[in-house]
Design a protein around this motif. Structure first.
Motif: not given
Length: 74
Positions: A27-34, A57-62
């Protein structure tokens, strides 16, 4: 601290933050477009992510970007 040690510390910190927020690696990879494999390499310390990658990464981890550099003293 050498480059490899820094990569490992950043990777562990990314994983720690991701897990604390109950976000899967996929899910994190997808949110970061990785690709998931890229996120896996980052968390394992097998690559040296650029500043924009770390920002995504930081942005998508809030979290603030600086949170990725807060390592345990061990």
């Amino acid at each position: 601290m050498d480059k490899q040690e820094l990569q490992i510390k950043i990777g562990k910190r990314v994983k720690q933050l991701r897990e604390s927020k109950n976000i899967s690696q996929v899910d994190l990879a997808s949110a970061c477009n990785f690709e998931k494999s890229n996120m896996s390499r980052i968390e394992a310390g097998n690559t040296s992510p650029n500043i924009y990658t770390l920002y995504k990464i930081a942005t998508n981890l809030n979290v603030d970007l600086s949170e990725l550099f807060k390592f345990d003293k061990n």
